[in-house]
Scaffold this active site. Sequence first.
Site, PDB file in Angstrom:
ATOM      1  N   HIS A  46       0.875  -1.176   0.000  1.00  0.00           N
ATOM      2  CA  HIS A  46       0.000   0.000   0.000  1.00  0.00           C
ATOM      3  C   HIS A  46       0.911   1.224   0.000  1.00  0.00           C
ATOM      4  O   HIS A  46       1.885   1.280   0.757  1.00  0.00           O
ATOM      5  CB  HIS A  46      -0.872  -0.027   1.257  1.00  0.00           C
ATOM      6  CG  HIS A  46      -1.978   0.982   1.264  1.00  0.00           C
ATOM      7  ND1 HIS A  46      -1.745   2.337   1.318  1.00  0.00           N
ATOM      8  CD2 HIS A  46      -3.319   0.834   1.227  1.00  0.00           C
ATOM      9  CE1 HIS A  46      -2.910   2.972   1.302  1.00  0.00           C
ATOM     10  NE2 HIS A  46      -3.875   2.075   1.244  1.00  0.00           N
ATOM     11  N   ARG A  78      -5.885   9.851  -1.627  1.00  0.00           N
ATOM     12  CA  ARG A  78      -5.449  10.051  -3.022  1.00  0.00           C
ATOM     13  C   ARG A  78      -6.663  10.098  -3.940  1.00  0.00           C
ATOM     14  O   ARG A  78      -6.663  10.776  -4.947  1.00  0.00           O
ATOM     15  CB  ARG A  78      -4.482   8.943  -3.443  1.00  0.00           C
ATOM     16  CG  ARG A  78      -3.107   9.116  -2.830  1.00  0.00           C
ATOM     17  CD  ARG A  78      -2.156   8.004  -3.232  1.00  0.00           C
ATOM     18  NE  ARG A  78      -2.539   6.734  -2.665  1.00  0.00           N
ATOM     19  CZ  ARG A  78      -2.882   5.649  -3.353  1.00  0.00           C
ATOM     20  NH1 ARG A  78      -2.843   5.655  -4.657  1.00  0.00           N
ATOM     21  NH2 ARG A  78      -3.254   4.545  -2.741  1.00  0.00           N
TER      22      ARG A  78
END
Length: 571
Positions: free
Chosen positions: A236, A258
């Site tokens: 991740h 994001r």
Amino acid sequence: MRRIKTDILILGSGGAGLFAALHAHQKNPKAEITVAVKGLLGKSGCTRMVQGGYNVALAKEDSVERHFMDTIEGGKWLPDQDLAWQLVEVAIERIHELENELGCFFDRNPDGTVHQKAFAGQTFDRTVHKGDLTGIEIINRLAEQTWARGIKRLEEHRAIEIVKNRKGDAIAGVLMIDIRTGELVFVQAQAVLLATGGGPTMYKYHTPSGDKSCDGMAMALRAGLPLRDMEMVQFHPTGLVAGAGTRITGTIIEEGLRGVGGYLLNGEGNRFMHEYDARNERATRDIVSRGMYDQMLKGNVGPNGGVYITMRHLDPAMVKKEFPGMVERCADCGFDLVSGLVEVVPTAHYMMGGVVFRTDCSTDLSGLFAAGEDTGGVHGANRLGGNGVANSTVYGGIAGDTMGEWVANNGVFYEPDEAAIAEGATRVTLPFSATGKGPGLSAIRNRLHDLMWDDVGIFRDAASLSRASSALEELDSQLDSTGVADGQRAFNLTWHDWLNLKNLVLVSQAIRGSAEQREDSRGAHYRNDHPDVRDLENSRFTTVRIDGGRFDYGTRPVVFSRVKPGQTLIR
Ligand SMILES: Cc1cc2nc3c(=O)[nH]c(=O)nc-3n(C[C@H](O)[C@H](O)[C@H](O)COP(=O)(O)OP(=O)(O)OC[C@H]3O[C@@H](n4cnc5c(N)ncnc54)[C@H](O)[C@@H]3O)c2cc1C
């Protein structure tokens, strides 16, 4: 040794384990169901830690086909298409079940429809959530319902060995350690579910809960079962860097940051993701992690060796409202998520690989079923954010249905292979008689973390994988000669640390060897010496099992049962 009998034994109480318990009870209310868990029911595992949310095609403009195509393309054409199809199709039923039968409250739009947010690598905003801490809502409701149904619990019981019947062709039960007393327990069962949730905690930076050490995968390997896609370890992109010696380092801040437009900056304060992918920060996790790691290798880093995520160009009120949990977590580590820079590194998060299983959750061993992160094949080379908890809840429920019926129609209490029980007992108590002078468990753990990060991590090649092979063998023999004081077996966490490391080293070997098999670069697996994706039409997935004490690796062709590379199901 204490002996217990139960019709259905479920190992693990994450989304997979608890959904299985509830569905098995619904399907077969007469069956005695027991959930055995290394930690506490409702408090352990990664489902509770789910932040961002749950992918499901609910919106009118979205479709199961679109969710499926995102999953297949994200997985670089390696997913088993029947498993992936079932995932996206049943996710709809499961999210309604979570809301309407189990009582979860997910965030809603002003018009009353369920709010769905953007996650990376998806062509539609389909992630259902409860703020930015979705897992607590899901697991609390599941735990309450499990308690309410009189399902039996063996908490702080660690499964250590799958035990077959005397003929070796079916499961007889599971050998465990009662962590509270240190006593060995054999649980005889007609059907057993492996739902211990994988957990790549063999890497220097990692996200999963501390109770996860790939125990289910290690047990499956020792039982001779095949695993697939083990080279596919997902990193991740945004693991916090909070300094050495704290468990917070490596834990994540969620992908939705994001998704809503957060930027990644290198140590010089510049955005860099455009150098790697046109989707910038919203590219899939593998691509973003590689971009970040490349910047780290080039030395474009912050004071602690990471890069930065920032939200300071976005509306501060929106960031505070949408991500209160993340704002608080960053503040705990001294970072200002709303208007400052937060230092982050890619962190080992999820294993796409695992036990080979079928769409009804059965495995190659009669009576043994598997679901959730212990299994392989649903995500192929890359899991989309939001497809993890969908996977564990969809397949946990299916496993429960299958086991409920299995016990009613085919269930048999087999007598266990007593020699196997004795062998398992000897294996796990080995450190109490070991007399060698190893470097100590902390040194072994640190070495494992570093070597997996450096040599079997985000970038790999033939030389690094070969280096890791001998290093892992050395660690395994160091563990065998590392003793643990035998004064007190109750809550002996040093003993459990030893057992964790034994399993992690075994599964690391399977990851390493599978990575050696795959001489191309797909999704999470990137070989510096074989950077091309290669021939998608002739895709093969890797397999590994232990046969006669040795790792046996192979590959098998991917069957494109619904769509071929270059085609789409989206009309
Ligand atoms: C920080 C974090 C955030 C995440 N966010 C998301 C997200 O937003 N969306 C998403 O889709 N996915 C997310 N995931 C991934 C998701 O959590 C997993 O995909 C999924 O929840 C795994 O479910 P599971 O039931 O297989 O395992 P888990 O929920 O991890 O449960 C495993 C259980 O097995 C038990 N266990 C382990 N070993 C043994 C043993 N030897 N004997 C008995 N019991 C054992 C554990 O104690 C635990 O109860 C996140 C993961 C993490 C770590």
